[in-house]
Write a protein that holds these residues in place. Sequence first.
Motif, short mmCIF file in Angstrom:
data_model
loop_
_atom_site.label_atom_id
_atom_site.label_comp_id
_atom_site.label_asym_id
_atom_site.label_seq_id
_atom_site.Cartn_x
_atom_site.Cartn_y
_atom_site.Cartn_z
N GLU A 141 0.81 -1.22 0.00
CA GLU A 141 0.00 0.00 0.00
C GLU A 141 0.85 1.27 0.00
OE1 GLU A 141 -0.68 0.24 4.85
OE2 GLU A 141 -2.38 -0.14 3.51
N ARG A 142 2.11 1.18 0.40
CA ARG A 142 2.96 2.36 0.39
C ARG A 142 3.42 2.73 -1.02
NH1 ARG A 142 7.65 2.62 2.52
NH2 ARG A 142 8.14 0.42 2.22
N GLY A 143 3.66 1.73 -1.84
CA GLY A 143 4.11 1.99 -3.19
C GLY A 143 5.48 2.64 -3.26
N ALA A 144 6.33 2.39 -2.26
CA ALA A 144 7.66 2.99 -2.21
C ALA A 144 8.60 2.24 -3.14
CB ALA A 144 8.20 2.96 -0.78
N PRO A 145 9.65 2.90 -3.63
CA PRO A 145 10.63 2.19 -4.47
C PRO A 145 11.31 1.08 -3.68
CG PRO A 145 11.43 4.37 -3.85
CD PRO A 145 10.00 4.31 -3.44
N GLU A 146 11.63 0.00 -4.37
CA GLU A 146 12.21 -1.16 -3.71
C GLU A 146 13.38 -1.70 -4.52
OE1 GLU A 146 9.14 -4.03 -3.28
OE2 GLU A 146 8.06 -2.93 -1.71
N ALA A 147 14.27 -2.40 -3.84
CA ALA A 147 15.37 -3.11 -4.48
C ALA A 147 15.91 -4.12 -3.46
CB ALA A 147 16.48 -2.16 -4.92
N ASP A 148 16.03 -5.38 -3.88
CA ASP A 148 16.56 -6.41 -3.00
C ASP A 148 18.08 -6.26 -2.93
OD1 ASP A 148 14.02 -7.34 -2.68
OD2 ASP A 148 14.22 -8.97 -4.13
N THR A 149 18.58 -5.98 -1.76
CA THR A 149 20.02 -5.79 -1.57
C THR A 149 20.50 -6.67 -0.42
OG1 THR A 149 19.61 -3.95 -0.06
CG2 THR A 149 19.92 -3.41 -2.38
N PRO A 150 21.78 -7.06 -0.44
CA PRO A 150 22.31 -7.89 0.65
C PRO A 150 22.35 -7.11 1.97
CG PRO A 150 24.07 -7.19 -0.82
CD PRO A 150 22.78 -6.81 -1.48
N GLU A 151 22.14 -7.84 3.06
CA GLU A 151 22.15 -7.20 4.37
C GLU A 151 23.53 -6.67 4.74
OE1 GLU A 151 20.59 -9.82 7.29
OE2 GLU A 151 18.60 -9.97 6.36
N GLN A 152 24.57 -7.35 4.32
CA GLN A 152 25.94 -6.93 4.62
C GLN A 152 26.60 -6.40 3.35
OE1 GLN A 152 27.30 -6.73 7.58
NE2 GLN A 152 25.53 -7.65 8.62
N PRO A 153 26.82 -5.09 3.24
CA PRO A 153 27.46 -4.54 2.05
C PRO A 153 28.91 -5.00 1.95
CG PRO A 153 27.27 -2.86 3.74
CD PRO A 153 26.51 -4.05 4.24
N ARG A 154 29.40 -5.12 0.72
CA ARG A 154 30.78 -5.56 0.51
C ARG A 154 31.78 -4.51 0.99
NH1 ARG A 154 30.91 -8.77 -5.34
NH2 ARG A 154 29.28 -10.30 -4.80
N LEU A 155 31.38 -3.24 0.91
CA LEU A 155 32.22 -2.16 1.44
C LEU A 155 31.50 -1.60 2.67
CD1 LEU A 155 33.16 -0.38 -1.91
CD2 LEU A 155 34.52 -2.03 -0.64
N PRO A 156 31.87 -2.03 3.87
CA PRO A 156 31.08 -1.72 5.07
C PRO A 156 30.84 -0.23 5.31
CG PRO A 156 32.70 -3.41 5.52
CD PRO A 156 33.00 -2.90 4.16
N ILE A 157 31.81 0.63 5.06
CA ILE A 157 31.67 2.06 5.35
C ILE A 157 31.44 2.86 4.07
CG2 ILE A 157 32.78 4.10 6.31
CD1 ILE A 157 34.25 2.28 8.25
N ILE A 158 32.31 2.65 3.09
CA ILE A 158 32.22 3.41 1.84
C ILE A 158 30.96 3.06 1.07
CG2 ILE A 158 33.38 3.93 -0.33
CD1 ILE A 158 34.75 5.03 2.14
N GLY A 159 30.54 1.78 1.13
CA GLY A 159 29.36 1.35 0.38
C GLY A 159 28.11 2.14 0.74
N PRO A 160 27.69 2.16 2.01
CA PRO A 160 26.49 2.93 2.37
C PRO A 160 26.61 4.42 2.05
CG PRO A 160 27.04 1.38 4.12
CD PRO A 160 28.18 1.36 3.15
N ILE A 161 27.83 4.96 2.20
CA ILE A 161 28.02 6.38 1.88
C ILE A 161 27.82 6.62 0.39
CG2 ILE A 161 29.77 8.20 1.73
CD1 ILE A 161 30.80 7.32 4.42
N LEU A 162 28.36 5.73 -0.43
CA LEU A 162 28.21 5.87 -1.88
C LEU A 162 26.75 5.72 -2.29
CD1 LEU A 162 29.87 6.27 -4.47
CD2 LEU A 162 30.02 3.78 -4.66
N VAL A 163 26.07 4.75 -1.67
CA VAL A 163 24.65 4.54 -1.97
C VAL A 163 23.82 5.74 -1.52
CG1 VAL A 163 22.66 3.08 -1.45
CG2 VAL A 163 24.87 2.04 -1.89
N GLY A 164 24.21 6.37 -0.43
CA GLY A 164 23.49 7.55 0.04
C GLY A 164 23.79 8.79 -0.76
N LEU A 165 24.98 8.86 -1.35
CA LEU A 165 25.40 10.07 -2.07
C LEU A 165 24.78 10.17 -3.46
CD1 LEU A 165 27.22 12.60 -2.30
CD2 LEU A 165 29.04 11.08 -3.12
N LEU A 166 24.78 9.07 -4.20
CA LEU A 166 24.40 9.14 -5.61
C LEU A 166 22.94 9.55 -5.85
CD1 LEU A 166 26.44 6.27 -7.28
CD2 LEU A 166 26.86 8.72 -7.24
N PRO A 167 21.96 9.13 -5.03
CA PRO A 167 20.61 9.69 -5.24
C PRO A 167 20.56 11.20 -5.08
CG PRO A 167 20.49 7.70 -3.92
CD PRO A 167 21.95 8.04 -4.04
#
Length: 254
Positions: free
Chosen positions: A70-96
């Motif tokens: 019912e929310r209709g929010a964007p989705e994407a199946d991603t692994p729980e543990q990123p391959r780059l623990p610190i840089i990965g989430p930062i990169l994912v947060g920056l590009l949008p």
Amino acid sequence: MDLYAALTFWLLVIVFTAWGVHHLWSGLIKPRVVNSVLLPGTLVAQLGYVLGLLLSGNSVQNAKLMGDDERGAPEADTPEQPRLPIIGPILVGLLPLVACAGCLYLVAHFWGAGVLGPRGPQDPLLSVTQTLPMSGPGFWNLLRHSITLVEGVVTAILQSDLPNWPTALFLYLAVCLTVRMAPFADNRRGTIGAIFLAALIIAIVASLVPAARDVVLSSWPILSFAVGMLLFLLLVSLVVAGTVGLIRILATNR
């Protein structure tokens, strides 16, 4: 360094204000309707999100612009543990954020002349401070300038040629892109970390290449417009939410 500290502050204001606006809208209207209206901005943010996942070494599966719930929010199946623990989430947060900001700059360039137009240094749309206040009076002055900024954005919109389709298209896309700068639910810490890291990198590059500072200054009007637009949307949303809440209270206490 004052300029880059101010850049960090205003980017945080944009992210948290966009988050608040989206949350308020989702409480007033069905979240699926809100996400449907914001679809152009969702597309841009989702592309940036997926690209960030791929660049950080993660696989992406079942990516959707609108989920089936019912929310209709964007989705994407991603692994729980990123391959780059610190840089990965930062990169994912920056590009949008980069994707939405870049598209906002483009739509302003092609269709925003009716609202932004040629503006001088004293225009309210350029009034976001480039130095953060370090005193009590400076803080209150910052709040007054923020109200002036909102007034300038509203005045520019009212004085524009709204029936003209490029102006209407620009305003619609500006709302979609700015509200979609809200962080994704599963990577809010990464988005905040990305803002601090990006500002630090820009400051270092600008110290080595003076032309980089000019690029930041040239983007200040768009930054100011995004802040003013989101603050205006937040104020209107709070008034509407408060009015609806008051009506509900009065209706249930008859």
